[in-house]
Design a protein around this motif. Sequence first.
Motif, mmCIF file in Angstrom:
data_model
loop_
_atom_site.group_PDB
_atom_site.id
_atom_site.type_symbol
_atom_site.label_atom_id
_atom_site.label_comp_id
_atom_site.label_asym_id
_atom_site.label_seq_id
_atom_site.Cartn_x
_atom_site.Cartn_y
_atom_site.Cartn_z
ATOM 1 N N UNK A 187 0.842 -1.204 0.000
ATOM 2 C CA UNK A 187 0.000 0.000 0.000
ATOM 3 C C UNK A 187 0.874 1.250 0.000
ATOM 4 N N UNK A 188 1.944 1.194 0.787
ATOM 5 C CA UNK A 188 2.860 2.337 0.859
ATOM 6 C C UNK A 188 3.557 2.561 -0.482
ATOM 7 N N UNK A 189 4.181 1.503 -0.982
ATOM 8 C CA UNK A 189 4.980 1.647 -2.199
ATOM 9 C C UNK A 189 4.108 2.003 -3.414
ATOM 10 N N UNK A 249 12.212 1.258 -7.309
ATOM 11 C CA UNK A 249 13.535 1.112 -6.697
ATOM 12 C C UNK A 249 14.083 2.491 -6.301
ATOM 13 N N UNK A 250 13.748 3.503 -7.084
ATOM 14 C CA UNK A 250 14.202 4.851 -6.739
ATOM 15 C C UNK A 250 13.597 5.280 -5.397
ATOM 16 N N UNK A 251 12.334 4.967 -5.202
ATOM 17 C CA UNK A 251 11.674 5.312 -3.937
ATOM 18 C C UNK A 251 12.335 4.564 -2.763
ATOM 19 N N UNK A 252 12.603 3.285 -2.954
ATOM 20 C CA UNK A 252 13.209 2.475 -1.887
ATOM 21 C C UNK A 252 14.607 3.013 -1.538
ATOM 22 N N UNK A 253 15.390 3.317 -2.577
ATOM 23 C CA UNK A 253 16.746 3.826 -2.338
ATOM 24 C C UNK A 253 16.695 5.181 -1.633
ATOM 25 N N UNK A 254 15.755 5.997 -2.066
ATOM 26 C CA UNK A 254 15.572 7.305 -1.453
ATOM 27 C C UNK A 254 15.227 7.154 0.033
ATOM 28 N N UNK A 255 14.328 6.231 0.331
ATOM 29 C CA UNK A 255 13.944 5.968 1.721
ATOM 30 C C UNK A 255 15.127 5.434 2.531
ATOM 31 N N UNK A 256 15.949 4.579 1.882
ATOM 32 C CA UNK A 256 17.103 4.011 2.589
ATOM 33 C C UNK A 256 18.088 5.112 2.968
ATOM 34 N N UNK A 261 12.007 4.749 7.615
ATOM 35 C CA UNK A 261 11.413 3.445 7.924
ATOM 36 C C UNK A 261 9.908 3.612 8.087
ATOM 37 N N UNK A 262 9.147 2.591 7.633
ATOM 38 C CA UNK A 262 7.689 2.750 7.683
ATOM 39 C C UNK A 262 7.035 1.854 8.741
ATOM 40 N N UNK A 263 7.861 1.109 9.484
ATOM 41 C CA UNK A 263 7.273 0.257 10.526
ATOM 42 C C UNK A 263 6.756 -1.073 10.007
ATOM 43 N N UNK A 264 7.086 -1.373 8.746
ATOM 44 C CA UNK A 264 6.733 -2.691 8.197
ATOM 45 C C UNK A 264 8.030 -3.503 8.126
ATOM 46 N N UNK A 265 8.007 -4.660 8.755
ATOM 47 C CA UNK A 265 9.236 -5.438 8.912
ATOM 48 C C UNK A 265 9.929 -5.716 7.578
ATOM 49 N N UNK A 266 9.129 -6.167 6.616
ATOM 50 C CA UNK A 266 9.687 -6.554 5.321
ATOM 51 C C UNK A 266 10.315 -5.348 4.610
ATOM 52 N N UNK A 267 9.600 -4.226 4.624
ATOM 53 C CA UNK A 267 10.087 -3.028 3.943
ATOM 54 C C UNK A 267 11.338 -2.486 4.637
ATOM 55 N N UNK A 268 11.264 -2.389 5.954
ATOM 56 C CA UNK A 268 12.388 -1.824 6.702
ATOM 57 C C UNK A 268 13.653 -2.689 6.572
ATOM 58 N N UNK A 270 14.405 -4.407 3.938
ATOM 59 C CA UNK A 270 14.896 -4.121 2.589
ATOM 60 C C UNK A 270 15.769 -2.853 2.602
ATOM 61 N N UNK A 271 15.302 -1.850 3.349
ATOM 62 C CA UNK A 271 16.066 -0.602 3.453
ATOM 63 C C UNK A 271 17.435 -0.878 4.087
ATOM 64 N N UNK A 272 17.439 -1.691 5.148
ATOM 65 C CA UNK A 272 18.706 -2.013 5.821
ATOM 66 C C UNK A 272 19.677 -2.724 4.891
ATOM 67 N N UNK A 273 19.134 -3.647 4.088
ATOM 68 C CA UNK A 273 19.975 -4.423 3.180
ATOM 69 C C UNK A 273 20.673 -3.541 2.150
ATOM 70 N N UNK A 274 19.969 -2.519 1.682
ATOM 71 C CA UNK A 274 20.474 -1.750 0.549
ATOM 72 C C UNK A 274 21.174 -0.449 0.998
ATOM 73 N N UNK A 275 21.081 -0.200 2.285
ATOM 74 C CA UNK A 275 21.535 1.072 2.838
ATOM 75 C C UNK A 275 22.937 1.506 2.395
ATOM 76 N N UNK A 276 23.899 0.575 2.526
ATOM 77 C CA UNK A 276 25.296 0.936 2.249
ATOM 78 C C UNK A 276 25.563 1.277 0.788
ATOM 79 N N UNK A 277 24.743 0.720 -0.092
ATOM 80 C CA UNK A 277 24.952 0.965 -1.520
ATOM 81 C C UNK A 277 23.969 1.982 -2.087
ATOM 82 N N UNK A 278 23.076 2.459 -1.221
ATOM 83 C CA UNK A 278 21.925 3.224 -1.728
ATOM 84 C C UNK A 278 22.313 4.461 -2.538
ATOM 85 N N UNK A 279 23.307 5.184 -2.067
ATOM 86 C CA UNK A 279 23.673 6.429 -2.727
ATOM 87 C C UNK A 279 24.165 6.190 -4.160
#
Length: 317
Positions: A187-189, A249-256, A261-268, A270-279
């Motif tokens: 719903x968020x994405x 993917x642009x939205x996810x990277x931007x959020x990372x 974080x949106x408080x959804x385990x799966x989404x959050x 995903x953000x943690x996984x991609x965080x280091x490479x997000x920029x």
Amino acid sequence: MVKEILEEKEPLVYACLRNDLKEDRLAHSYLLCGEKTPLKLKTAYLLAQSIIENKKDFACEECHTCKRILNNNHLDVLFIDGKDEIIKKEMIDEVLSEFSKTAVESSGKKVYIINNINNSSPKVLNMILKFMEEPSNENTFGIFISDDASGLLETVVSRCEKLNFTSCDFKEIKNEYLESGVDEFDAYLLSETIHEYIDDLELYTTAKDFIIKTIDSLDDPQYLEVMYIKELYTLKEFKEVSDYFILMIIKILDDAISNHYIGNEEYDELLDKVKNDALALLEIYLDAKQRKDNCLMIDRKLMFDEICCKIIKYKNR
Ligand SMILES: [Zn+2]
């Protein structure tokens, strides 16, 4: 009702249109632009209803005629959408030749709505311009919708009354998804990227799966290339899926990057996984999106090949 939502969310647009209707000073062409919001399309229909209803005020939105217009079931209101395909000369030809005949229904007025008009060539825009200028078409009104007016011909923009939408509230769309049983992640994405409610989530789900696979294989980017060739490029709806993919993917990277974080385990996660490479990744995908937006006929396979190359290069740096 749409007019009430419009008054609340876009008071300027509301006042402007109400004034044009009351004073009987309607422009021949309106350009609805600005923020990506479903309210632009809703307003376009409200305006079409008001023109056809012809009561020097906003339409009632409730009568049979108003409902037919909204359902694209009124002979004097035509709707063209450049959302899924480039608006072609033939599509416009058909509308314009249909419209040179007199109005079929009783109001004597005709309205054509062109959604995503930015997705058309200068040739098509010029055709519309010429049509707009013919004096014999004085009872014909054009309503154009574009998220981005900067890509349109200046000559088109200058001949339209421009209505700029500034509100950007996707909460309602998100709630619509939640109410229909879609989970928080989706719903968020969906509301943040597609900006409208859609029933069929197949393309979205496919794109989301590829995003998860992409993020999971960042440490083995060679695999990424193989996976795209085998699974992504062979999709029947590759074009649509790849467009969703890029937006999401642009939205996810931007959020990372912004720790959104949106408080959804799966989404959050995903953000943690991609965080280091997000920029670095965001730069790669934004570049691809920009080139895609500037070139309607872009070869999407080539675009994804290049993205892979850049990711491999980045990972091997
Ligand atoms: Zn009505």
